[in-house]
Structures are given as C-alpha cells and as structure tokens.
Design a protein around this motif. Structure first.
Motif, PDB file in Angstrom:
ATOM      1  N   VAL A  67       0.840  -1.203   0.000  1.00  0.00           N
ATOM      2  CA  VAL A  67       0.000   0.000   0.000  1.00  0.00           C
ATOM      3  C   VAL A  67       0.879   1.258   0.000  1.00  0.00           C
ATOM      4  N   THR A  68       1.935   1.226   0.804  1.00  0.00           N
ATOM      5  CA  THR A  68       2.842   2.379   0.858  1.00  0.00           C
ATOM      6  C   THR A  68       3.484   2.616  -0.514  1.00  0.00           C
ATOM      7  N   ASN A  69       3.873   1.537  -1.194  1.00  0.00           N
ATOM      8  CA  ASN A  69       4.436   1.680  -2.542  1.00  0.00           C
ATOM      9  C   ASN A  69       3.464   2.380  -3.487  1.00  0.00           C
ATOM     10  N   SER A  70       2.195   1.957  -3.450  1.00  0.00           N
ATOM     11  CA  SER A  70       1.194   2.586  -4.314  1.00  0.00           C
ATOM     12  C   SER A  70       1.083   4.071  -4.027  1.00  0.00           C
ATOM     13  N   ILE A  71       1.090   4.411  -2.734  1.00  0.00           N
ATOM     14  CA  ILE A  71       0.909   5.809  -2.344  1.00  0.00           C
ATOM     15  C   ILE A  71       2.129   6.648  -2.717  1.00  0.00           C
ATOM     16  N   ILE A  72       3.318   6.153  -2.377  1.00  0.00           N
ATOM     17  CA  ILE A  72       4.530   6.959  -2.601  1.00  0.00           C
ATOM     18  C   ILE A  72       4.955   6.944  -4.063  1.00  0.00           C
ATOM     19  N   HIS A  73       4.974   5.737  -4.649  1.00  0.00           N
ATOM     20  CA  HIS A  73       5.540   5.626  -5.989  1.00  0.00           C
ATOM     21  C   HIS A  73       4.464   5.714  -7.064  1.00  0.00           C
ATOM     22  N   GLY A  74       3.331   5.042  -6.857  1.00  0.00           N
ATOM     23  CA  GLY A  74       2.254   5.077  -7.846  1.00  0.00           C
ATOM     24  C   GLY A  74       1.713   6.485  -8.018  1.00  0.00           C
ATOM     25  N   TYR A  75       1.314   7.082  -6.896  1.00  0.00           N
ATOM     26  CA  TYR A  75       0.677   8.403  -6.976  1.00  0.00           C
ATOM     27  C   TYR A  75       1.594   9.536  -6.520  1.00  0.00           C
ATOM     28  N   GLU A  76       2.776   9.193  -6.086  1.00  0.00           N
ATOM     29  CA  GLU A  76       3.769  10.187  -5.660  1.00  0.00           C
ATOM     30  C   GLU A  76       3.275  11.126  -4.552  1.00  0.00           C
ATOM     31  N   ASN A  77       2.512  10.568  -3.625  1.00  0.00           N
ATOM     32  CA  ASN A  77       2.224  11.308  -2.394  1.00  0.00           C
ATOM     33  C   ASN A  77       3.338  10.953  -1.411  1.00  0.00           C
ATOM     34  N   LEU A  78       4.428  11.720  -1.532  1.00  0.00           N
ATOM     35  CA  LEU A  78       5.695  11.283  -0.955  1.00  0.00           C
ATOM     36  C   LEU A  78       5.745  11.284   0.565  1.00  0.00           C
ATOM     37  N   TYR A  79       5.138  12.286   1.156  1.00  0.00           N
ATOM     38  CA  TYR A  79       5.413  12.468   2.575  1.00  0.00           C
ATOM     39  C   TYR A  79       4.310  11.893   3.440  1.00  0.00           C
ATOM     40  N   GLY A  80       4.721  11.324   4.540  1.00  0.00           N
ATOM     41  CA  GLY A  80       3.756  10.838   5.522  1.00  0.00           C
ATOM     42  C   GLY A  80       3.323  12.027   6.355  1.00  0.00           C
ATOM     43  N   TYR A  81       2.045  12.095   6.640  1.00  0.00           N
ATOM     44  CA  TYR A  81       1.561  13.271   7.353  1.00  0.00           C
ATOM     45  C   TYR A  81       1.226  12.966   8.805  1.00  0.00           C
ATOM     46  N   GLY A  82       1.880  11.955   9.349  1.00  0.00           N
ATOM     47  CA  GLY A  82       1.570  11.580  10.718  1.00  0.00           C
ATOM     48  C   GLY A  82       2.310  12.406  11.735  1.00  0.00           C
ATOM     49  N   ARG A  83       2.252  13.703  11.612  1.00  0.00           N
ATOM     50  CA  ARG A  83       2.911  14.559  12.584  1.00  0.00           C
ATOM     51  C   ARG A  83       1.842  15.248  13.398  1.00  0.00           C
ATOM     52  N   ARG A  84       2.285  15.901  14.443  1.00  0.00           N
ATOM     53  CA  ARG A  84       1.304  16.625  15.241  1.00  0.00           C
ATOM     54  C   ARG A  84       0.667  17.710  14.401  1.00  0.00           C
ATOM     55  N   GLY A  85      -0.616  17.907  14.545  1.00  0.00           N
ATOM     56  CA  GLY A  85      -1.319  18.853  13.701  1.00  0.00           C
ATOM     57  C   GLY A  85      -1.355  18.302  12.289  1.00  0.00           C
ATOM     58  N   GLU A  86      -1.981  17.150  12.110  1.00  0.00           N
ATOM     59  CA  GLU A  86      -1.953  16.447  10.832  1.00  0.00           C
ATOM     60  C   GLU A  86      -2.431  17.333   9.684  1.00  0.00           C
ATOM     61  N   VAL A  87      -1.825  17.107   8.531  1.00  0.00           N
ATOM     62  CA  VAL A  87      -2.241  17.831   7.335  1.00  0.00           C
ATOM     63  C   VAL A  87      -3.636  17.340   6.949  1.00  0.00           C
ATOM     64  N   PRO A  88      -4.561  18.247   6.685  1.00  0.00           N
ATOM     65  CA  PRO A  88      -5.904  17.785   6.319  1.00  0.00           C
ATOM     66  C   PRO A  88      -5.876  16.981   5.023  1.00  0.00           C
ATOM     67  N   VAL A  89      -6.841  16.081   4.908  1.00  0.00           N
ATOM     68  CA  VAL A  89      -6.870  15.164   3.772  1.00  0.00           C
ATOM     69  C   VAL A  89      -7.002  15.914   2.444  1.00  0.00           C
ATOM     70  N   ALA A  90      -7.653  17.069   2.470  1.00  0.00           N
ATOM     71  CA  ALA A  90      -7.864  17.818   1.223  1.00  0.00           C
ATOM     72  C   ALA A  90      -6.721  18.794   0.933  1.00  0.00           C
ATOM     73  N   HIS A  91      -5.580  18.597   1.554  1.00  0.00           N
ATOM     74  CA  HIS A  91      -4.440  19.497   1.350  1.00  0.00           C
ATOM     75  C   HIS A  91      -4.034  19.529  -0.127  1.00  0.00           C
ATOM     76  N   PRO A  92      -3.718  20.727  -0.673  1.00  0.00           N
ATOM     77  CA  PRO A  92      -3.404  20.819  -2.107  1.00  0.00           C
ATOM     78  C   PRO A  92      -2.176  20.014  -2.526  1.00  0.00           C
TER      79      PRO A  92
END
Lengths: 183, 101
Positions: A67-92
């Motif tokens: 799943v991580t491969n699909s996200i990072i490499h397939g769709y190039e959503n490179l960064y994980g957003y699991g930090r404090r103050g999570e990035v909203p799902v609709a982030h540009p």
C-alpha cells in the motif's frame, strides 16, 4: 502447486473444517493515513482462521509495504503526514488517487491484491532488488518488495507505465507448526 | 507517541506504537534536529511501545546510522520484541544495529 489447487477448489479450511471463500474489497484514497487502516482491515479479515501472531505480523507488514508503494511511488504522495497537527486530507499537496485492496480466503490460503492506477514501474526486476529505490531523498530503505517476498509465500507484480500496478500476494496460513518443528 | 531525549552523548528515540511511512518523516525530521543541535554521538531506538514496523522503520534507522557513522557513532536498539528482531534480521540491519537485551 497441486496441493494449493486442491485447497482452492475445495475452499475448506483445514483448521476449522469450514468451507470458506470470503472476499473483501477496499477502495481508499492514496494518502498515508490509510496505510494503517489497510493493514488493520486485512488483519480483521484473516482473524477467523486464527493466524499466529507471527503470521498476522507478516501479513500486516506485506500489506503495509504494498500500500505504501502505491501511495509513494504510484501516486507520488511522498510524505507521511503523521505529525502533530496532521495535514488535512484535502491538502493541495496531496495528489488524488485510489488504491484498491482485494483479499480472498480460499481455504487456508490468503490472496491479497493491491492495485493502483498510478504511474507504473518501468523495470519490475530492478524495482524488486533489495535496497533499490527511485526516491533516495525520502530516506526509505528500498526493502519494500524484499519484505513482501520474505513474509509472503508468493509475490507477483504486474505493471504498465502510465497505467498502474497490481501486486498479488499469497500466503498459506497454519504452516507455522511444522516449520517450527523442522528447525 | 514518540519521544526524544538526550542522555549523556546519546539520543534516545522512543518509537511510537506503529512505525510506518505515515509517521516516518516526522520521526526523521525530529531526530535530525536533535542530531544537529546537540553533541550527540550515538542513537538508541527504544521499541518498548512498538508493535508494528515495516521497511519505513528500516529507512529511519539506516538514515540516522549514515549521519552518525562517519563520526564513529553507533546505533542501538532496545526492548525489541521477536517481530522487530525479525524485521531487523531480514533487512540485514542487525549487522549495523546492536540489539541490546
């Protein structure tokens, strides 16, 4: 592979003796928040077969890698957003895309398919080499496919550049007892 | 929740319950901030709370190792359960990470 075919045809679980051919399909957004959702869902799906802790961990790791491969490499959503103050799902910065996860239990054998409609893999055998990564800047290990191979019994990758990738994995459950006695 | 603590010349990184790509970039960023600021030689990863890790965790450890190894720094792992040890072994990382009981 004859034994496996028999199991598929019969669809009977050798542990419980119950006929079972459950299927599950999940379609979710290609964002890092869904990595844990995907592996927890698969863990719940296999739980009727009473897998050992080790089998469960193997399956969760393999699903997480695919799943991580699909996200990072397939769709190039490179960064994980699991930090404090999570990035909203609709982030540009998050590119749209769906990952399809399909699971099937045929007897004792778990089949998992992870599909994306992303950019595809130009050279599959190179991508499967341990430590190979196209994105060294992300400090990833390049061990994704190596882990899937190590933790599952069978791994198949199908991909077309510009069209997407399908990863198929199989694992026979309930083999731990005889592997343990062999060692 | 992950925690960072400096003890003598060691950076102690307490990893979260699940170490995956979702959490990895935050952990890398924070760890590097400590590595730059303080006089840190070694890094200790504490797996006490960790019940799941995939290859993203290997990436975290490898990345930190590269940053400190050229100055003679070492990487240690503590409180690893069987599954974490297995991941470290399969990836070959047990050669560069000392697993302490």
């Amino acid at each position: 592979m004859v034994a496996e075919k028999e199991i598929n045809n019969e669809g009977v679980c050798s542990q419980t003796g119950v006929y079972m051919k459950n299927e599950m399909e999940l379609i979710f957004d290609a964002i890092s928040n869904n990595e844990s959702f995907a592996r927890v869902a698969v863990a719940a799906f296999v739980s009727p077969l009473n897998p050992t802790l080790e089998e469960m961990a193997d399956i969760k790791t393999a699903v997480s890698e695919a799943v991580t491969n699909s996200i990072i490499h397939g769709y190039e959503n490179l960064y994980g957003y699991g930090r404090r103050g999570e990035v909203p799902v609709a982030h540009p910065s998050i590119k749209p895309g769906k990952v399809r996860l399909h699971c099937m239990l045929g007897g004792d054998v778990l089949h998992i398919e992870v599909e994306d409609k992303g950019k595809g893999i130009p050279d599959i055998s190179q991508a499967m080499e341990p430590l190979f990564t196209t994105k060294p800047q992300l400090e990833r290990s390049g061990m994704g496919f190596a882990f899937m191979e190590a933790f599952m019994d069978d791994l198949e990758v199908e991909s077309e550049v510009g069209k997407g990738t399908i990863v198929r994995m199989k694992k026979k459950l309930g083999t731990d007892s005889w592997i343990g006695s062999e060692e | 929740m992950e925690e960072f603590q400096i003890i003598d010349n060691c950076l102690m990184v307490k990893l979260p319950r699940e170490v995956d790509h979702h959490r990895a970039s935050y952990i890398c960023e924070q760890a590097d901030r400590y590595l730059l600021q303080e006089n840190v030689h070694h890094v200790i990863f504490d797996f006490e709370d960790t019940r799941f890790m995939d290859s993203s965790g290997i990436g975290i450890i490898m990345g930190r190792y590269k940053k400190i190894a050229c100055f003679g720094g070492k990487v240690y792992a503590i409180h690893t359960d069987r599954q974490i040890q297995r991941i470290l072994t399969v990836s070959g990382l047990h050669n560069i990470v000392k697993i302490l009981e």
